[in-house]
Design a protein around this motif. Structure first.
Motif, PDB file in Angstrom:
ATOM      1  N   UNK A 101     -10.087   3.819   7.827  1.00 26.26           N
ATOM      2  CA  UNK A 101      -9.051   3.672   8.861  1.00 26.26           C
ATOM      3  C   UNK A 101      -7.933   4.690   8.672  1.00 26.26           C
ATOM      4  N   UNK A 102      -7.526   5.286   9.781  1.00 28.91           N
ATOM      5  CA  UNK A 102      -6.454   6.281   9.743  1.00 28.91           C
ATOM      6  C   UNK A 102      -5.362   5.875  10.734  1.00 28.91           C
ATOM      7  N   UNK A 143       0.850  -1.186   0.000  1.00 37.46           N
ATOM      8  CA  UNK A 143       0.000   0.000   0.000  1.00 37.46           C
ATOM      9  C   UNK A 143       0.885   1.235   0.000  1.00 37.46           C
ATOM     10  N   UNK A 144       0.537   2.197  -0.820  1.00 37.04           N
ATOM     11  CA  UNK A 144       1.300   3.441  -0.935  1.00 37.04           C
ATOM     12  C   UNK A 144       0.319   4.603  -0.924  1.00 37.04           C
ATOM     13  N   UNK A 145       0.551   5.563  -0.040  1.00 34.77           N
ATOM     14  CA  UNK A 145      -0.237   6.795  -0.012  1.00 34.77           C
ATOM     15  C   UNK A 145       0.724   7.969  -0.096  1.00 34.77           C
ATOM     16  N   UNK A 146       0.453   8.915  -0.972  1.00 35.61           N
ATOM     17  CA  UNK A 146       1.312  10.083  -1.162  1.00 35.61           C
ATOM     18  C   UNK A 146       0.468  11.336  -0.944  1.00 35.61           C
ATOM     19  N   UNK A 147       0.911  12.179  -0.027  1.00 36.38           N
ATOM     20  CA  UNK A 147       0.176  13.397   0.341  1.00 36.38           C
ATOM     21  C   UNK A 147       1.107  14.591   0.185  1.00 36.38           C
ATOM     22  N   UNK A 148       0.648  15.617  -0.461  1.00 35.15           N
ATOM     23  CA  UNK A 148       1.410  16.854  -0.575  1.00 35.15           C
ATOM     24  C   UNK A 148       1.378  17.575   0.765  1.00 35.15           C
ATOM     25  N   UNK A 149       2.549  17.832   1.316  1.00 35.13           N
ATOM     26  CA  UNK A 149       2.639  18.389   2.664  1.00 35.13           C
ATOM     27  C   UNK A 149       2.047  19.786   2.736  1.00 35.13           C
ATOM     28  N   UNK A 208     -11.865  -7.389   1.908  1.00 31.32           N
ATOM     29  CA  UNK A 208     -10.412  -7.508   1.938  1.00 31.32           C
ATOM     30  C   UNK A 208      -9.784  -7.308   0.566  1.00 31.32           C
ATOM     31  N   UNK A 209     -10.602  -7.242  -0.489  1.00 34.25           N
ATOM     32  CA  UNK A 209     -10.095  -7.033  -1.836  1.00 34.25           C
ATOM     33  C   UNK A 209     -10.053  -5.555  -2.211  1.00 34.25           C
ATOM     34  N   UNK A 210     -10.530  -4.690  -1.317  1.00 29.02           N
ATOM     35  CA  UNK A 210     -10.525  -3.257  -1.604  1.00 29.02           C
ATOM     36  C   UNK A 210      -9.114  -2.688  -1.483  1.00 29.02           C
ATOM     37  N   UNK A 211      -8.950  -1.470  -1.939  1.00 30.93           N
ATOM     38  CA  UNK A 211      -7.640  -0.818  -1.972  1.00 30.93           C
ATOM     39  C   UNK A 211      -6.980  -0.839  -0.597  1.00 30.93           C
ATOM     40  N   UNK A 212      -5.853  -1.535  -0.442  1.00 28.87           N
ATOM     41  CA  UNK A 212      -5.221  -1.630   0.882  1.00 28.87           C
ATOM     42  C   UNK A 212      -4.743  -0.299   1.434  1.00 28.87           C
ATOM     43  N   UNK A 213      -4.469   0.671   0.581  1.00 29.24           N
ATOM     44  CA  UNK A 213      -3.971   1.951   1.073  1.00 29.24           C
ATOM     45  C   UNK A 213      -5.009   2.704   1.885  1.00 29.24           C
ATOM     46  N   UNK A 214      -6.287   2.376   1.683  1.00 34.42           N
ATOM     47  CA  UNK A 214      -7.369   3.136   2.311  1.00 34.42           C
ATOM     48  C   UNK A 214      -8.215   2.267   3.230  1.00 34.42           C
ATOM     49  N   UNK A 215      -8.576   1.086   2.772  1.00 28.17           N
ATOM     50  CA  UNK A 215      -9.568   0.288   3.478  1.00 28.17           C
ATOM     51  C   UNK A 215      -8.959  -0.778   4.395  1.00 28.17           C
ATOM     52  N   UNK A 216      -7.648  -0.942   4.404  1.00 23.67           N
ATOM     53  CA  UNK A 216      -6.998  -1.916   5.272  1.00 23.67           C
ATOM     54  C   UNK A 216      -6.253  -1.187   6.379  1.00 23.67           C
ATOM     55  N   UNK A 258      -2.761   5.362   4.426  1.00 21.96           N
ATOM     56  CA  UNK A 258      -3.284   6.722   4.385  1.00 21.96           C
ATOM     57  C   UNK A 258      -2.993   7.447   5.693  1.00 21.96           C
ATOM     58  N   UNK A 259      -3.221   6.765   6.826  1.00 28.77           N
ATOM     59  CA  UNK A 259      -2.984   7.385   8.119  1.00 28.77           C
ATOM     60  C   UNK A 259      -1.518   7.619   8.413  1.00 28.77           C
ATOM     61  N   UNK A 260      -0.652   6.698   8.012  1.00 27.83           N
ATOM     62  CA  UNK A 260       0.779   6.879   8.233  1.00 27.83           C
ATOM     63  C   UNK A 260       1.297   8.036   7.383  1.00 27.83           C
TER      64      UNK A 260
END
Length: 706
Positions: free
Chosen positions: A578-579, A396-402, A445-453, A651-653
């Motif tokens: 989840x965050x 899972x990869x989440x990228x956020x502009x600071x 459990x098949x949903x996007x791991x970056x957001x729903x796991x 996403x939370x990390x």
């Protein structure tokens, strides 16, 4: 002999002769469509509709599809079909009637025409072949081999033809299933090589609570949701845009299917671009799937995007939830449309993150296509030596502009064997039989791991803990001064420095600091400082009272109440995902109970000292804290390991690290959000400014957090 011109009466007779067949055709069409129309709600607010008769006809196959070893042997030709369903003999035999005569006359040059019974029998034979194919698939959705039983099916058809059908959606009304409905159901189920079979619910993949209401011999369920269709009179859904060119507007749009959406989304009224710019808009049709080719454009779209945006569905679809004036000219006709949504996703960034996630979860073709390699794998595929041929089972990869809080990528992938644990009753032959994980059907459990796991964050909580340590009013300034002094002496951190412990992920030394080993564990409250700092990083939301939303945050707007694109979103729709949560406990300590912030109680100094000393009573460098037996201390120590009840998503990390980076830049952290604006077509013409996203004091663009 001179032929006289036709009279007006003769013209009238000829015109009547030409019109009568057309009128008869219209009457026949109305007679066929009227029962279907009666089965559909007439209110404009309903966007999905089904035919009760069609559902009833298809459900006859629930009785007929059985385990293959229980299929009744015998002929399955047209004669057997007509013998089993005598009520349809006249309709299916094809020996009489004007329509049959016309068909025979039209086909005189092409040979004989198959009767409806022969056509249905052939379709049922193909259905049986398709059932055999899905039963033999390496990752089949059905637990046992299944087949089609003609005897059971004809008995079910006879019953449904004789008994009026009722539906809870239409209380007090009954519907009579006809032979043409049965023929239509057969055609529906066998269309496109019986593709519909893959969408049905099968024994072996449904969850236990669903299986509990099935008959003991039932292997498949066909429900109305498999036949639901969008209301064709409800207009078009709004567009979903990705990428933002600062001077021109969005760069991409996502369409569910090819068609009117591709014409709608490039128009200036919906896209916000000038007419001479619309050619630059790139359309992406369809959703990302696990086996996309490496060059597929759908890598630019986050997986599970419809699930992320479901809270906006009442606005995105043209329903009574939005004003009637939101219309766009499509091909010279004003068409009702829903609101459009501008996302913060950057297509190129999303594609890169998604391909890396896929590569590390076993997509070797993606690794080769984009030159992703590891030195330790030499010329072989990435992770080829590992059990599944993949570096990880889930990525899972989440990228956020600071600087802005814009979520630029939400990528996630599962290894093929991991995916098969959740979407089918068995794994493919390539999956190692020694895998210890149970196989169970879990669509969530098949949903996007970056957001729903979410998962236990482990050492990812150390930035939160280090922030709490350096904020300690008693030792924080001294520890920070020590770190700066050591940095001046040598760039390489020592083992006893906070930087060295953070670099080595030395959890035991972090627990020493959290339980105040520097003052012999007396009067220590740093665990509760960690709890407080976690909230400052955006974690522990909704954890003040016990509940299932502890540690979740709004993905769409970050919890703000925006006014976007001149569309007022009072009580803005939220999609809680989840965050992060830390230093929490279950109510009453019971497994599965609602989660709440851990009660801030003092620790027994003696018990903490025993836990820190290790099994032999001496301070060690590796094994201390692992043999602790004191209940309260164990629970808090587990949270300090990033385990226990601690949970976080990618996403939370990323949001936590973005907050840390913003603080390092002397800024207040903006709210992470996926939606930049929600706008109507009429309120957003070409080159019109967008309403800005609510932010918390950002002062310019900063590096991104991933």
């Amino acid at each position: 002999m001179t032929r006289r011109p036709p009279t007006l009466l003769e013209f009238g007779i000829a015109a009547s002769a030409a019109v009568v067949p057309v009128l008869l055709g219209v009457l026949l069409l109305v007679a066929w469509l009227r029962p279907l129309a009666e089965a559909k709600p007439a209110t404009r607010e309903v966007d999905r509709h089904v035919s009760v008769r069609q559902v009833a006809a298809l459900k006859t196959f629930e009785r007929a599809i059985v385990r293959r070893d229980r299929v009744t042997p015998g002929l399955r030709d047209a004669a057997a079909l007509l013998a089993g369903v005598p009520a349809c003999r006249e309709a299916w035999e094809g020996r009489s009637g004007p329509l049959v005569s016309v068909r025979h006359w039209l086909s005189r040059g092409t040979g004989t025409v198959a009767s409806p019974a022969e056509r249905i029998a052939a379709q049922l034979a193909r259905l049986d072949e398709a059932l055999g194919s899905i039963s033999a698939s390496p990752n089949r959705r059905v637990g046992d081999a299944v087949g089609f039983d003609l005897v059971r099916w004809t008995a079910a058809v006879q019953h449904v033809l004789q008994e009026p059908v009722e539906s809870p959606d239409y209380p007090g009304r009954t519907f009579v299933v006809q032979c043409q409905d049965i023929a239509g159901a057969v055609a529906t189920l066998t269309r496109a090589n019986s593709r519909m079979l893959d969408a049905l619910a099968w024994r072996g993949t449904v969850v236990p609570r669903v299986l509990a209401r099935w008959r003991h011999d039932q292997v498949v369920e066909i429900s109305a949701r498999h036949l639901a269709r969008g209301n064709p009179w409800a207009g078009l859904p709004g567009c979903v845009y990705l990428g933002q060119d600062a001077s021109k507007g969005p760069t991409h749009f996502v369409a569910a299917t090819r068609g009117l959406a591709e014409r709608l989304c490039v128009q200036p009224e919906t896209s916000g671009r000038r007419e001479d710019d619309v050619v630059a808009l790139a359309g992406i049709t369809g959703e990302p799937v696990a086996d996309m080719p490496p060059e597929d454009v759908r890598w630019q779209v986050p997986p599970s995007l419809p699930g992320m945006l479901r809270a906006l569905a009442p606005l995105h679809r043209p329903t009574a939830a939005r004003p009637q004036s939101n219309r766009v000219d499509v091909g010279g006709t004003l068409v009702d449309v829903g609101y459009s949504v501008d996302l913060t996703i950057v297509p190129a960034t999303q594609a890169l993150a998604q391909r890396i996630a896929a590569c590390y979860t076993g997509r070797h073709d993606v690794c080769r296509a984009f030159g992703i390699a590891r030195k330790e794998d030499a010329d072989f595929a990435v992770g080829h030596r590992l059990l599944e041929g993949a570096m990880v089972r889930m990525a899972a990869v989440a990228i956020i502009d600071v600087g802005s809080g814009r979520i630029e990528a939400l990528a996630g992938a599962l290894s093929p064997c991991t995916r098969q644990e959740y979407d089918g009753p068995g794994r493919a032959r390539e999956c190692d039989a020694r895998m210890p994980y149970p196989i169970r059907y879990r669509p969530d459990a098949l949903l996007n791991p970056a957001v729903f796991h979410d998962a236990m964050p482990a050492s990812l909580i150390k930035p939160i803990m280090a922030t709490a340590f350096l904020s300690d009013p008693e030792v924080g300034k001294r520890w920070l001064a020590d770190e700066r002094t050591q940095m001046q002496r040598t760039p390489w951190p020592t083992r006893d420095s906070l930087r060295g412990q953070l670099m080595r992920s030395d959890s035991a030394r972090f627990l020493d600091r959290m339980f105040c080993a520097d003052r012999n564990f007396a009067r220590c409250t740093r665990a509760w400082d960690v709890q407080t700092v976690a909230a400052a990083f955006g974690w522990n939301a909704e954890c003040a009272a016990p509940g299932g939303d502890c540690g979740k945050r709004d993905l769409l707007f970050g919890g703000a109440t925006p006014v976007q694109g001149r569309v007022a979103l009072a009580g803005a729709p939220a999609e809680s995902v989840p965050y992060g949560r830390l230093m929490v406990e279950t109510k009453g300590g019971a497994p599965g109970a609602p989660v709440v912030l851990r009660r801030q109680a003092p620790f027994d100094t003696g018990k903490v000292a025993v836990c820190a000393a290790g099994p032999d009573g001496r301070r060690q460098t590796k094994d201390d804290w692992e043999q602790c037996r004191a209940r309260t201390v164990v629970d808090v120590a587990a949270e300090g390991w990033g385990q226990g009840n601690a949970r976080a998503s990618a996403f939370g990390v990323a949001g936590m690290m973005a907050t840390l980076a913003a603080a390092a830049n002397g800024e207040m952290a903006p709210l992470p959000h996926l939606v930049q604006s929600v706008r109507s077509a009429t309120a957003h013409g070409p080159r019109r400014e967008r309403a800005p996203m609510p932010r918390v004091g950002s002062r310019g663009r900063s590096p991104r957090s991933s």
